[in-house]
Design a protein around this motif. Structure first.
Motif, PDB file in Angstrom:
ATOM      1  N   ARG A   1     -14.673 -48.957  33.627  1.00 33.46           N
ATOM      2  CA  ARG A   1     -14.903 -50.138  32.790  1.00 33.46           C
ATOM      3  C   ARG A   1     -15.114 -49.668  31.352  1.00 33.46           C
ATOM      4  O   ARG A   1     -15.551 -48.542  31.131  1.00 33.46           O
ATOM      5  N   HIS A   2     -14.874 -50.588  30.407  1.00 32.91           N
ATOM      6  CA  HIS A   2     -15.318 -50.310  29.042  1.00 32.91           C
ATOM      7  C   HIS A   2     -16.811 -50.581  28.954  1.00 32.91           C
ATOM      8  O   HIS A   2     -17.331 -51.456  29.656  1.00 32.91           O
ATOM      9  N   VAL A   3     -17.481 -49.821  28.115  1.00 31.92           N
ATOM     10  CA  VAL A   3     -18.920 -50.018  27.936  1.00 31.92           C
ATOM     11  C   VAL A   3     -19.229 -50.097  26.449  1.00 31.92           C
ATOM     12  O   VAL A   3     -18.529 -49.508  25.623  1.00 31.92           O
ATOM     13  N   LEU A   4     -20.282 -50.844  26.132  1.00 27.52           N
ATOM     14  CA  LEU A   4     -20.745 -50.970  24.761  1.00 27.52           C
ATOM     15  C   LEU A   4     -22.102 -50.277  24.713  1.00 27.52           C
ATOM     16  O   LEU A   4     -23.029 -50.659  25.419  1.00 27.52           O
ATOM     17  N   LEU A   5     -22.195 -49.231  23.898  1.00 25.71           N
ATOM     18  CA  LEU A   5     -23.396 -48.396  23.892  1.00 25.71           C
ATOM     19  C   LEU A   5     -24.217 -48.615  22.635  1.00 25.71           C
ATOM     20  O   LEU A   5     -23.686 -48.583  21.524  1.00 25.71           O
ATOM     21  N   GLY A   6     -25.499 -48.844  22.819  1.00 21.99           N
ATOM     22  CA  GLY A   6     -26.439 -48.928  21.708  1.00 21.99           C
ATOM     23  C   GLY A   6     -27.604 -48.022  22.004  1.00 21.99           C
ATOM     24  O   GLY A   6     -27.645 -47.385  23.055  1.00 21.99           O
ATOM     25  N   PRO A   7     -28.594 -47.961  21.082  1.00 27.82           N
ATOM     26  CA  PRO A   7     -29.710 -47.032  21.288  1.00 27.82           C
ATOM     27  C   PRO A   7     -30.498 -47.309  22.569  1.00 27.82           C
ATOM     28  O   PRO A   7     -30.931 -46.381  23.222  1.00 27.82           O
ATOM     29  N   GLU A   8     -30.686 -48.548  22.914  1.00 26.03           N
ATOM     30  CA  GLU A   8     -31.478 -48.848  24.102  1.00 26.03           C
ATOM     31  C   GLU A   8     -30.711 -49.693  25.112  1.00 26.03           C
ATOM     32  O   GLU A   8     -31.302 -50.260  26.014  1.00 26.03           O
ATOM     33  N   SER A   9     -29.405 -49.810  24.927  1.00 26.07           N
ATOM     34  CA  SER A   9     -28.675 -50.681  25.842  1.00 26.07           C
ATOM     35  C   SER A   9     -27.318 -50.110  26.216  1.00 26.07           C
ATOM     36  O   SER A   9     -26.687 -49.403  25.432  1.00 26.07           O
ATOM     37  N   VAL A  10     -26.922 -50.391  27.441  1.00 26.59           N
ATOM     38  CA  VAL A  10     -25.546 -50.134  27.873  1.00 26.59           C
ATOM     39  C   VAL A  10     -25.045 -51.455  28.425  1.00 26.59           C
ATOM     40  O   VAL A  10     -25.650 -52.016  29.333  1.00 26.59           O
ATOM     41  N   ILE A  11     -23.979 -51.983  27.840  1.00 24.46           N
ATOM     42  CA  ILE A  11     -23.401 -53.210  28.377  1.00 24.46           C
ATOM     43  C   ILE A  11     -22.071 -52.833  29.031  1.00 24.46           C
ATOM     44  O   ILE A  11     -21.176 -52.306  28.368  1.00 24.46           O
ATOM     45  N   VAL A  12     -21.988 -53.050  30.337  1.00 27.22           N
ATOM     46  CA  VAL A  12     -20.749 -52.772  31.059  1.00 27.22           C
ATOM     47  C   VAL A  12     -19.877 -54.021  30.934  1.00 27.22           C
ATOM     48  O   VAL A  12     -20.288 -55.116  31.321  1.00 27.22           O
ATOM     49  N   LEU A  13     -18.685 -53.856  30.363  1.00 27.89           N
ATOM     50  CA  LEU A  13     -17.843 -55.021  30.045  1.00 27.89           C
ATOM     51  C   LEU A  13     -16.819 -55.289  31.131  1.00 27.89           C
ATOM     52  O   LEU A  13     -16.309 -54.354  31.751  1.00 27.89           O
ATOM     53  N   ASN A  14     -16.496 -56.561  31.330  1.00 31.47           N
ATOM     54  CA  ASN A  14     -15.350 -56.867  32.190  1.00 31.47           C
ATOM     55  C   ASN A  14     -14.090 -56.736  31.316  1.00 31.47           C
ATOM     56  O   ASN A  14     -14.193 -56.628  30.090  1.00 31.47           O
ATOM     57  N   PRO A  15     -12.911 -56.702  31.929  1.00 34.75           N
ATOM     58  CA  PRO A  15     -11.688 -56.450  31.142  1.00 34.75           C
ATOM     59  C   PRO A  15     -11.491 -57.445  29.993  1.00 34.75           C
ATOM     60  O   PRO A  15     -11.083 -57.053  28.902  1.00 34.75           O
ATOM     61  N   THR A  16     -11.800 -58.721  30.206  1.00 35.54           N
ATOM     62  CA  THR A  16     -11.630 -59.695  29.117  1.00 35.54           C
ATOM     63  C   THR A  16     -12.573 -59.378  27.968  1.00 35.54           C
ATOM     64  O   THR A  16     -12.184 -59.406  26.796  1.00 35.54           O
ATOM     65  N   GLY A  17     -13.820 -59.067  28.302  1.00 36.80           N
ATOM     66  CA  GLY A  17     -14.802 -58.713  27.276  1.00 36.80           C
ATOM     67  C   GLY A  17     -14.326 -57.526  26.465  1.00 36.80           C
ATOM     68  O   GLY A  17     -14.437 -57.511  25.225  1.00 36.80           O
ATOM     69  N   ALA A  18     -13.807 -56.518  27.144  1.00 34.79           N
ATOM     70  CA  ALA A  18     -13.318 -55.324  26.449  1.00 34.79           C
ATOM     71  C   ALA A  18     -12.156 -55.683  25.523  1.00 34.79           C
ATOM     72  O   ALA A  18     -12.073 -55.215  24.390  1.00 34.79           O
ATOM     73  N   ASP A  19     -11.265 -56.557  25.996  1.00 35.02           N
ATOM     74  CA  ASP A  19     -10.140 -57.004  25.167  1.00 35.02           C
ATOM     75  C   ASP A  19     -10.626 -57.726  23.919  1.00 35.02           C
ATOM     76  O   ASP A  19     -10.150 -57.481  22.817  1.00 35.02           O
ATOM     77  N   ILE A  20     -11.566 -58.629  24.125  1.00 36.16           N
ATOM     78  CA  ILE A  20     -12.088 -59.401  22.979  1.00 36.16           C
ATOM     79  C   ILE A  20     -12.653 -58.436  21.939  1.00 36.16           C
ATOM     80  O   ILE A  20     -12.305 -58.501  20.761  1.00 36.16           O
ATOM     81  N   LEU A  21     -13.494 -57.511  22.390  1.00 37.37           N
ATOM     82  CA  LEU A  21     -14.155 -56.627  21.432  1.00 37.37           C
ATOM     83  C   LEU A  21     -13.174 -55.723  20.707  1.00 37.37           C
ATOM     84  O   LEU A  21     -13.353 -55.429  19.528  1.00 37.37           O
ATOM     85  N   SER A  22     -12.144 -55.282  21.414  1.00 38.77           N
ATOM     86  CA  SER A  22     -11.211 -54.380  20.730  1.00 38.77           C
ATOM     87  C   SER A  22     -10.390 -55.139  19.685  1.00 38.77           C
ATOM     88  O   SER A  22      -9.789 -54.526  18.809  1.00 38.77           O
ATOM     89  N   LEU A  23     -10.406 -56.465  19.749  1.00 35.09           N
ATOM     90  CA  LEU A  23      -9.701 -57.263  18.732  1.00 35.09           C
ATOM     91  C   LEU A  23     -10.609 -57.679  17.566  1.00 35.09           C
ATOM     92  O   LEU A  23     -10.141 -58.199  16.565  1.00 35.09           O
ATOM     93  N   CYS A  24     -11.912 -57.448  17.722  1.00 34.36           N
ATOM     94  CA  CYS A  24     -12.868 -57.845  16.672  1.00 34.36           C
ATOM     95  C   CYS A  24     -12.896 -56.758  15.602  1.00 34.36           C
ATOM     96  O   CYS A  24     -13.702 -55.832  15.676  1.00 34.36           O
ATOM     97  N   ASP A  25     -12.029 -56.862  14.613  1.00 41.31           N
ATOM     98  CA  ASP A  25     -11.917 -55.790  13.614  1.00 41.31           C
ATOM     99  C   ASP A  25     -12.426 -56.208  12.241  1.00 41.31           C
ATOM    100  O   ASP A  25     -12.271 -55.496  11.265  1.00 41.31           O
ATOM    101  N   GLY A  26     -13.032 -57.401  12.160  1.00 39.05           N
ATOM    102  CA  GLY A  26     -13.555 -57.851  10.871  1.00 39.05           C
ATOM    103  C   GLY A  26     -12.508 -58.593  10.043  1.00 39.05           C
ATOM    104  O   GLY A  26     -12.838 -59.198   9.024  1.00 39.05           O
ATOM    105  N   ASN A  27     -11.232 -58.518  10.452  1.00 35.65           N
ATOM    106  CA  ASN A  27     -10.174 -59.259   9.746  1.00 35.65           C
ATOM    107  C   ASN A  27      -9.746 -60.483  10.541  1.00 35.65           C
ATOM    108  O   ASN A  27      -9.573 -61.568  10.009  1.00 35.65           O
ATOM    109  N   ARG A  28      -9.602 -60.262  11.856  1.00 33.84           N
ATOM    110  CA  ARG A  28      -9.176 -61.360  12.722  1.00 33.84           C
ATOM    111  C   ARG A  28     -10.299 -62.383  12.879  1.00 33.84           C
ATOM    112  O   ARG A  28     -11.451 -62.012  13.053  1.00 33.84           O
ATOM    113  N   THR A  29      -9.959 -63.650  12.852  1.00 38.49           N
ATOM    114  CA  THR A  29     -10.958 -64.691  13.095  1.00 38.49           C
ATOM    115  C   THR A  29     -11.148 -64.879  14.602  1.00 38.49           C
ATOM    116  O   THR A  29     -10.340 -64.386  15.399  1.00 38.49           O
ATOM    117  N   VAL A  30     -12.199 -65.622  14.967  1.00 36.61           N
ATOM    118  CA  VAL A  30     -12.434 -65.943  16.375  1.00 36.61           C
ATOM    119  C   VAL A  30     -11.214 -66.671  16.943  1.00 36.61           C
ATOM    120  O   VAL A  30     -10.738 -66.364  18.036  1.00 36.61           O
TER     121      VAL A  30
END
Ligand SMILES: C[S@@+](CC[C@H](N)C(=O)[O-])C[C@H]1O[C@@H](n2cnc3c(N)ncnc32)[C@H](O)[C@@H]1O
Ligand code: SF4
Ligand code: SF4
Lengths: 358, 90
Positions: free
Chosen positions: B24-53
């Motif tokens: 799975r893709h995971v989102l890592l922070g200092p005190e958290s690990v969020i295990v992402l489902n495939p859709t979540g991983a897709d959404i995040l990889s598209l969040c580049d600061g240019n693309r809108t929601v």
């Protein structure tokens, strides 16, 4: 079996400070035989291979390890999120730049109080100003900064001023963590446990601050379990999500577990994954099969896992008993007695400092 | 709340990576690990600061044959609340 997410690497128990609330073990000399750079690097590699994603570099004072930059580089190259947990003593600008370049992701600095006199008294040496300087360097290098403040009877009345100081340091996150009674804190419990009134006042201040700081600084408040009805869900379950490796290579489900009457497991003798899967230190309290009443038949057993095994052992001498913090525990009077003493007329105020070692 | 025109980007203190152990893709922070489902991983990889929601949702709609607008906004909002994602407005 689940794979652990986080490794707490306690690189050394040496420390220039002498906090009386320190959770480090009492027998510090037993950990002088520290693992070498190569040994730690092997442990990190084994951890990453078994699915560990976060590496917390702590101690003692991790900055006392001269190989810290190399260790951070190894952990970062293995893809782990790296977090330095430090008193900030020894975090000069050049050291910080070296760590940044090696791939360190996050820095957590502990602060003892909001002003030098109390802070230096609790820490045992003049350190307040150096901490503020180091915090500024962390922000200047673009790191996210967490400031951790251990709360207890001698600083909790200043929580508003503490929050204001941390705001000024421009931290991204503040952890206001009431003392957990392990190690030196256990020895100093009578002088550290706050009164009910102190806690209530602090809670109100923290609640208001959290609202005011929304979007600017995350406020984490860890309440003292001695005052709660139910115990804390220790580590998300015994040996379920985290593991600790002590300076001498002993592997533990959490740092406090070194007190438990279970056979030692050492990464110097066995691979980490073997220890995780089958060492008694890890399997003894995994899941719920080990439980007795009242936990065995309780609805909350999958929520809090019967509380903390180390606290049960410390208070009752038997690690398989219900955490006495729980109001359903037959041993709950042990906790009530400590709470009563903290709210009584005659209070014990003398702190025994953790000896510093370097 | 998150609006269609907002431009989300991963906050600088978290890291997105693939975890082969959990597949799975995971989102890592200092005190958290969020295990992402495939859709979540897709959404995040598209969040580049240019693309809108709305832009992220449009890409996903092409990839998967279903409506995803609300899903994207709700997912992003949850991660904004956890300070894992930041919003660049306008
Ligand atoms: C044991 S210290 C080691 C790292 C470093 N020497 C420091 O103090 O930041 C690890 C973290 O635990 C916190 N801590 C120490 N003793 C504690 C206790 N009894 N209860 C809760 N937190 C504690 C410290 O403030 C620090 O954030
Ligand atoms: S004495 Fe203080 S600074 Fe040193 S390890 Fe313990 S908590 Fe950290
Ligand atoms: S009895 Fe055991 S499981 Fe039930 S609330 Fe108390 S500690 Fe938790």
């Amino acid at each position: 079996m689940d794979r652990p997410f986080g490794l707490l690497a306690e690189l050394t128990y040496r420390c220039p400070l002498a906090c009386a609330y320190c959770s480090n073990p009492l027998e510090l000399a037993a950990y002088d035989d520290e693992m070498s750079t190569a040994e730690w690097q092997r442990v990190f590699t084994e951890a990453a291979e078994m699915g560990v994603l976060q590496c917390h570099l702590s101690g003692g004072e991790p900055l006392l390890r001269r190989d810290l930059v190399d260790l951070v580089r190894t952990a970062a190259e293995l893809g782990m999120y790296t977090n330095l947990v430090t008193s900030a003593i020894g975090l000069s600008r050049s050291r910080a730049e070296g760590l940044r370049e090696a791939g360190l992701d996050h820095v957590q600095i502990s602060v003892q109080a909001d002003e030098p006199a109390t802070s230096d008294r609790i820490a045992g040496i003049p350190s307040f100003e150096r901490k503020l300087k180091a915090a500024a360097v962390v922000k200047d290098l673009g790191w996210p900064l967490t400031v951790n403040v251990v709360l207890h009877r001698q600083n909790i009345d200043r929580v508003a001023e503490i929050i204001a100081l941390v705001e000024e340091l421009d931290a991204d996150r503040i952890e206001l963590a009431n003392t957990q009674y392990y190690g030196w804190a256990w020895r100093n419990r009578a002088a550290l446990l706050p009164s009910r009134e102190q806690l209530a006042a602090a809670e109100e201040i923290v609640r208001a601050a959290r609202v005011r700081l929304t979007g600017r600084m995350e406020v984490v408040h860890v309440l003292p379990d001695y005052y709660s009805e139910y115990p804390k869900p220790c580590m998300g379950g015994w040996a379920a999500r985290q593991l600790t490796v002590a300076p001498n290579g002993h592997a533990l489900p959490c740092p406090a577990a070194q007190t438990l009457p279970l056979p030692r497991a050492s990464v110097r003798e066995e691979p980490l994954s073997t220890i995780w899967d089958s060492a008694p230190m890890f399997t003894a309290f995994r899941g719920t099969d080990w439980m007795r009443d009242p936990c065995r038949t309780c609805d909350r057993r999958e929520l809090d896992f019967g509380g903390c095994r180390c606290q049960a052992f410390q208070l009752t001498g038997d690690p398989a008993r219900t955490d006495p913090v729980c109001h359903l525990s037959p041993d709950h009077a042990l906790v009530t007695a400590a709470v009563d003493a903290a709210n009584g007329e005659r209070r014990h105020e003398i702190l025994i400092p953790r000896p510093h070692r370097s | 709340m998150v609006a269609d025109g907002d431009r989300p980007i991963l906050s600088s203190h978290v890291r997105l990576r693939f975890d082969p152990t959990r597949d799975r893709h995971v989102l890592l922070g200092p005190e958290s690990v969020i295990v992402l489902n495939p859709t979540g991983a897709d959404i995040l990889s598209l969040c580049d600061g240019n693309r809108t929601v709305a832009g992220v949702a449009a890409v996903l709609r092409e990839r998967y044959d279903r409506v995803v607008d609300d899903e994207v906004a709700a997912f992003v909002a949850r991660l904004v609340a956890r300070r894992c994602v930041e919003i660049h407005n306008g």
